[in-house]
Design an enzyme around this catalytic site. Structure first.
Site, PDB file in Angstrom:
ATOM      1  N   LYS A  22     -14.206  41.255  -8.863  1.00 29.81           N
ATOM      2  CA  LYS A  22     -13.582  40.630 -10.210  1.00 29.81           C
ATOM      3  C   LYS A  22     -12.289  39.098 -10.450  1.00 29.81           C
ATOM      4  CE  LYS A  22      -9.502  43.190 -11.360  1.00 29.81           C
ATOM      5  NZ  LYS A  22      -8.571  42.283 -11.393  1.00 29.81           N
ATOM      6  N   ASN A  23     -11.939  39.076  -8.962  1.00 26.63           N
ATOM      7  CA  ASN A  23     -10.988  38.531  -8.960  1.00 26.63           C
ATOM      8  C   ASN A  23     -11.628  37.376  -8.854  1.00 26.63           C
ATOM      9  OD1 ASN A  23      -9.483  40.411  -9.976  1.00 26.63           O
ATOM     10  ND2 ASN A  23      -8.339  40.226  -7.734  1.00 26.63           N
ATOM     11  N   ARG A  93      -4.281  38.960 -17.671  1.00 29.58           N
ATOM     12  CA  ARG A  93      -2.801  37.517 -17.149  1.00 29.58           C
ATOM     13  C   ARG A  93      -3.731  36.774 -16.950  1.00 29.58           C
ATOM     14  NH1 ARG A  93      -1.056  36.387 -13.262  1.00 29.58           N
ATOM     15  NH2 ARG A  93       0.602  36.346 -14.006  1.00 29.58           N
ATOM     16  N   CYS A 117       3.234  42.422 -15.621  1.00 32.83           N
ATOM     17  CA  CYS A 117       2.692  43.950 -16.142  1.00 32.83           C
ATOM     18  C   CYS A 117       3.370  44.633 -15.595  1.00 32.83           C
ATOM     19  CB  CYS A 117       1.185  43.236 -15.830  1.00 32.83           C
ATOM     20  SG  CYS A 117       0.840  43.610 -13.948  1.00 32.83           S
ATOM     21  N   ARG A 122       5.311  38.989 -12.812  1.00 34.44           N
ATOM     22  CA  ARG A 122       4.094  37.748 -12.817  1.00 34.44           C
ATOM     23  C   ARG A 122       3.540  36.629 -13.292  1.00 34.44           C
ATOM     24  NH1 ARG A 122      -0.615  41.290 -12.021  1.00 34.44           N
ATOM     25  NH2 ARG A 122      -1.584  40.110 -11.555  1.00 34.44           N
ATOM     26  N   PRO A 123       5.319  36.332 -12.209  1.00 30.47           N
ATOM     27  CA  PRO A 123       5.425  34.510 -13.716  1.00 30.47           C
ATOM     28  C   PRO A 123       4.774  33.603 -12.702  1.00 30.47           C
ATOM     29  CG  PRO A 123       6.863  34.043 -11.539  1.00 30.47           C
ATOM     30  CD  PRO A 123       5.939  36.019 -11.364  1.00 30.47           C
ATOM     31  N   VAL A 124       4.498  32.266 -13.967  1.00 27.40           N
ATOM     32  CA  VAL A 124       3.498  30.867 -13.852  1.00 27.40           C
ATOM     33  C   VAL A 124       4.290  29.430 -13.263  1.00 27.40           C
ATOM     34  CG1 VAL A 124       0.965  32.942 -15.141  1.00 27.40           C
ATOM     35  CG2 VAL A 124       3.230  30.730 -16.702  1.00 27.40           C
ATOM     36  N   GLN A 126       4.033  28.173 -10.618  1.00 27.28           N
ATOM     37  CA  GLN A 126       4.199  27.721  -9.508  1.00 27.28           C
ATOM     38  C   GLN A 126       2.794  26.881 -10.817  1.00 27.28           C
ATOM     39  OE1 GLN A 126       5.622  27.180  -6.280  1.00 27.28           O
ATOM     40  NE2 GLN A 126       6.414  27.431  -7.700  1.00 27.28           N
ATOM     41  N   ASP A 305      -4.030  44.624  -2.537  1.00 32.02           N
ATOM     42  CA  ASP A 305      -5.345  45.169  -4.077  1.00 32.02           C
ATOM     43  C   ASP A 305      -5.573  46.469  -2.857  1.00 32.02           C
ATOM     44  OD1 ASP A 305      -6.711  42.082  -5.753  1.00 32.02           O
ATOM     45  OD2 ASP A 305      -4.198  43.363  -5.247  1.00 32.02           O
ATOM     46  N   ILE A 327       4.048  41.345  -1.448  1.00 31.52           N
ATOM     47  CA  ILE A 327       3.632  40.697  -2.278  1.00 31.52           C
ATOM     48  C   ILE A 327       4.016  40.853  -3.884  1.00 31.52           C
ATOM     49  CG2 ILE A 327       1.740  39.689  -3.706  1.00 31.52           C
ATOM     50  CD1 ILE A 327       2.042  39.067  -0.182  1.00 31.52           C
ATOM     51  N   ARG A 397     -10.605  48.194 -15.572  1.00 26.83           N
ATOM     52  CA  ARG A 397     -10.322  47.148 -15.215  1.00 26.83           C
ATOM     53  C   ARG A 397     -10.674  46.913 -14.352  1.00 26.83           C
ATOM     54  NH1 ARG A 397      -4.246  44.971 -17.029  1.00 26.83           N
ATOM     55  NH2 ARG A 397      -5.943  43.012 -16.278  1.00 26.83           N
TER      56      ARG A 397
HETATM   57  C1  EPZ Z   1      -4.222  37.658  -7.845  1.00 28.40           C
HETATM   58  O1  EPZ Z   1      -2.895  37.790  -8.829  1.00 28.40           O
HETATM   59  C2  EPZ Z   1      -5.049  38.969  -7.847  1.00 28.40           C
HETATM   60  N1  EPZ Z   1      -5.505  39.159  -9.228  1.00 28.40           N
HETATM   61  C3  EPZ Z   1      -4.521  40.296  -7.187  1.00 28.40           C
HETATM   62  O2  EPZ Z   1      -5.139  41.294  -7.860  1.00 28.40           O
HETATM   63  C4  EPZ Z   1      -4.214  39.910  -6.554  1.00 28.40           C
HETATM   64  O3  EPZ Z   1      -3.004  41.160  -6.058  1.00 28.40           O
HETATM   65  C5  EPZ Z   1      -3.160  38.839  -5.789  1.00 28.40           C
HETATM   66  O4  EPZ Z   1      -3.593  37.650  -6.467  1.00 28.40           O
HETATM   67  C6  EPZ Z   1      -2.335  38.755  -4.724  1.00 28.40           C
HETATM   68  O5  EPZ Z   1      -3.641  38.985  -3.925  1.00 28.40           O
HETATM   69  C7  EPZ Z   1      -6.380  37.797  -9.629  1.00 28.40           C
HETATM   70  O6  EPZ Z   1      -6.648  37.508  -9.289  1.00 28.40           O
HETATM   71  C8  EPZ Z   1      -7.273  38.012 -11.231  1.00 28.40           C
HETATM   72  P1  EPZ Z   1      -0.589  35.398  -6.992  1.00 28.40           P
HETATM   73  P2  EPZ Z   1      -1.786  36.887  -9.375  1.00 28.40           P
HETATM   74  O7  EPZ Z   1      -0.453  34.078  -7.630  1.00 28.40           O
HETATM   75  O8  EPZ Z   1      -2.763  35.224  -8.758  1.00 28.40           O
HETATM   76  C9  EPZ Z   1       4.554  35.276  -7.518  1.00 28.40           C
HETATM   77  C10 EPZ Z   1      -6.059  43.367  -8.478  1.00 28.40           C
HETATM   78  O9  EPZ Z   1      -5.603  44.092  -8.433  1.00 28.40           O
HETATM   79  N2  EPZ Z   1       3.767  33.722  -7.825  1.00 28.40           N
HETATM   80  O10 EPZ Z   1      -1.325  35.399  -6.099  1.00 28.40           O
HETATM   81  O11 EPZ Z   1      -1.354  36.593  -9.936  1.00 28.40           O
HETATM   82  C11 EPZ Z   1       4.058  36.954  -8.279  1.00 28.40           C
HETATM   83  O12 EPZ Z   1       4.562  37.018  -9.001  1.00 28.40           O
HETATM   84  C12 EPZ Z   1      -5.044  42.351  -9.129  1.00 28.40           C
HETATM   85  O13 EPZ Z   1      -7.180  43.046  -8.757  1.00 28.40           O
HETATM   86  C13 EPZ Z   1       4.793  32.930  -8.398  1.00 28.40           C
HETATM   87  O14 EPZ Z   1       6.299  33.311  -8.069  1.00 28.40           O
HETATM   88  O15 EPZ Z   1      -1.092  36.568  -7.896  1.00 28.40           O
HETATM   89  C14 EPZ Z   1       3.254  37.579  -6.386  1.00 28.40           C
HETATM   90  O16 EPZ Z   1       4.732  38.345  -7.118  1.00 28.40           O
HETATM   91  C15 EPZ Z   1      -3.545  42.604  -8.368  1.00 28.40           C
HETATM   92  N3  EPZ Z   1       4.868  32.480  -9.572  1.00 28.40           N
HETATM   93  C16 EPZ Z   1       3.212  36.580  -5.467  1.00 28.40           C
HETATM   94  O17 EPZ Z   1       3.448  34.974  -6.340  1.00 28.40           O
HETATM   95  C17 EPZ Z   1       3.554  31.829  -9.597  1.00 28.40           C
HETATM   96  O18 EPZ Z   1       3.443  30.559 -10.592  1.00 28.40           O
HETATM   97  C18 EPZ Z   1       1.922  36.011  -5.696  1.00 28.40           C
HETATM   98  O19 EPZ Z   1       0.829  36.330  -6.541  1.00 28.40           O
HETATM   99  C19 EPZ Z   1       2.673  32.608  -9.164  1.00 28.40           C
HETATM  100  C20 EPZ Z   1       2.583  33.992  -7.977  1.00 28.40           C
END
Ligand code: EPZ
Length: 418
Positions: A22-23, A93, A117, A122-124, A126, A305, A327, A397
């Site tokens: 999925k990811n 998201r 969520c 889940r901020p963006v 970065q 995960d 995380i 999902r």
């Molecule tokens: C991906 O989410 C996966 N989803 C998640 O899988 C997975 O848990 C996560 O990576 C970590 O491995 C998909 O790939 C669709 P991150 P993502 O950006 O990209 C913080 C599942 O169960 N952060 O690596 O959203 C964030 O809050 C899902 O399949 C910021 O602060 O994760 C988190 O604490 C759940 N600002 C950490 O970084 C940002 O701009 C890691 O998030 C981006 C992230």
């Protein structure tokens, strides 16, 4: 709302085919926006999140055609909109990943902020910081990220933390930028590597993917491709936790054990006997699992995960284990539900202390998020008696026909249509 009814106690046996990741599939679908040519993607799992992403792409004007189960053709030669609406983004998201490709190819994008969520805010921020570094005029207004760029310019991007989605966003932006982009502190997950390989198959120039420093040399345009998505290591890990908890012997087909190092090490420590080939894993479990402690980290560390699934296994293991979730800030919502089944778990901030019990008991429980749902399924398979899991749309999902696959392995499980 559908429910799952599981009567625990059956050992598992037989073979199960692992679906595409999925990811990996989610960002790879968004990469279709980067070329006017058709791209064919294989091993695409039939999941709600995939269908939502295809809906978002369809609304932008991408032509979507399922050629056969698991094989979808996308073509972005008549894009009519550059906006991803809140109604769809809020449910999935990862739709934020259309932002970079729209900006890279069309110079504009208006994408709803995804919102938080269940597992975290889940901020963006970065994503925004990196796109600004690539020269985008980007701001947040009325709940949307609004971005413009005549032409993205290669830059050096170092994120404050390792971010999978951020790394994927920058990969899909930099491939069409002027000049060279260097991603420092990049995510190393196999799904990021799969996206990079897809982009290379479309003509992109990328090196260093799979390490924390990725170099992208922008090219003028990308062309079509025919690409097969990597197997889902989290689905595979989930089935391995299931057989470790319920007992028995199963074989996973179409798996990718070389992407699962930390998961396989931890399950071996718990007492699962494993044999692996290039695309298969044989697992057998005799006796009670041993308690195993985990700390979640970015790849190649133990994946967040898989945290909820390991906790279900530890709940019935011999001994006490310590689980630390590093995380996400709120990824313990499976704990109260496991406790309803008789688990002995104490939470202290980011740490969960799990005292293994001899047995769990079936109960009515509620799924709260994707991997929490998987945790409850694993616990129910090992529990004495009947468990009813509500709100399993969370499970749908990220797992393709989970109950069909488990039933074929001998589990007593059925979906109750709600
Ligand atoms: C991906 O989410 C996966 N989803 C998640 O899988 C997975 O848990 C996560 O990576 C970590 O491995 C998909 O790939 C669709 P991150 P993502 O950006 O990209 C913080 C599942 O169960 N952060 O690596 O959203 C964030 O809050 C899902 O399949 C910021 O602060 O994760 C988190 O604490 C759940 N600002 C950490 O970084 C940002 O701009 C890691 O998030 C981006 C992230």
């Amino acid at each position: 709302m559908d429910k799952l009814r599981i009567v625990g106690g059956n050992r598992l046996s037989g073979e199960v085919s692992i679906s595409g990741a999925k990811n990996a599939a989610l960002p790879i679908l968004c990469a279709a926006l980067l070329t006017p040519d058709p791209i064919v993607l294989r091993n695409v799992p039939a999941l709600n999140d995939i269908h939502t992403t295809l809906k978002v792409l369809g609304q932008l004007g991408v032509k979507v055609q399922w050629l056969e189960p698991g094989v979808v053709q996308l073509q972005a030669n008549e894009i009519s909109s550059y906006e991803a609406p809140y109604e769809l983004v809020k449910t999935m998201r990862a739709s934020i990943l259309v932002l970079g490709p729209l900006l890279a190819r069309f110079g504009q994008a208006r994408v709803s902020l995804p919102g938080g969520c269940a597992i975290g805010q889940r901020p963006v921020d970065q994503h925004i910081k990196g796109l600004a570094a690539l020269g985008a005029d980007i701001r947040v207004e009325h709940g949307f990220v609004v971005a413009k760029a005549k032409k993205l310019q290669g830059a050096s991007i170092r994120t404050d933390m390792v971010t999978v989605g951020g790394t994927e966003q920058f990969l899909m932006s930099a491939v069409l930028a002027n000049g060279t982009t260097v991603l420092e502190n990049a995510a190393r997950e196999p799904e990021v590597v799969d996206l990079a390989e897809l982009l290379i198959s479309m003509g992109a120039s990328i090196s260093g993917h799979g390490t924390d420093r990725i170099v992208i040399n922008g090219v003028g345009q990308l062309h079509g491709t025919d690409y097969t998505v990597v197997p889902d290591r989290i689905e595979a890990g989930t089935f391995l936790c299931a057989v470790a908890a319920a007992g028995g012997e199963i074989t996973l087909r179409n798996a990718a054990p070389d992407t699962m190092g930390a998961i396989l090490d931890k399950l071996t420590e718990a007492g699962l006997q494993l044999e692996t080939g290039s695309d298969w894993i044989r697992a057998s479990m005799h006796g009670r699992p041993r308690a195993v402690g985990i700390k979640t980290f970015e790849h190649p560390g133990f994946p967040t995960d898989m945290q909820a699934q390991i906790m279900a296994l530890d709940s019935i293991a011999n001994g006490t284990s310590f689980i630390v979730e590093n995380i996400f800030e709120n990824r313990y919502m499976h704990v109260p539900e496991l406790i309803r089944m008789g688990a002995d778990i104490e939470l202290d901030g980011h740490t969960a202390v799990v005292n293994g019990v001899q047995q769990l008991f079936g109960a009515k429980v509620m799924a709260t998020d994707l991997r929490a749902s998987a945790s409850l399924v694993i616990a129910a398979l090992a529990a004495t008696g009947e468990t009813i899991i509500d709100r399993i749309y969370h499970l749908d999902r990220g797992y393709e026909r989970m109950e069909v696959k488990l039933k074929a392995l001998g589990a007593q499980i059925e979906r109750l249509r709600g």
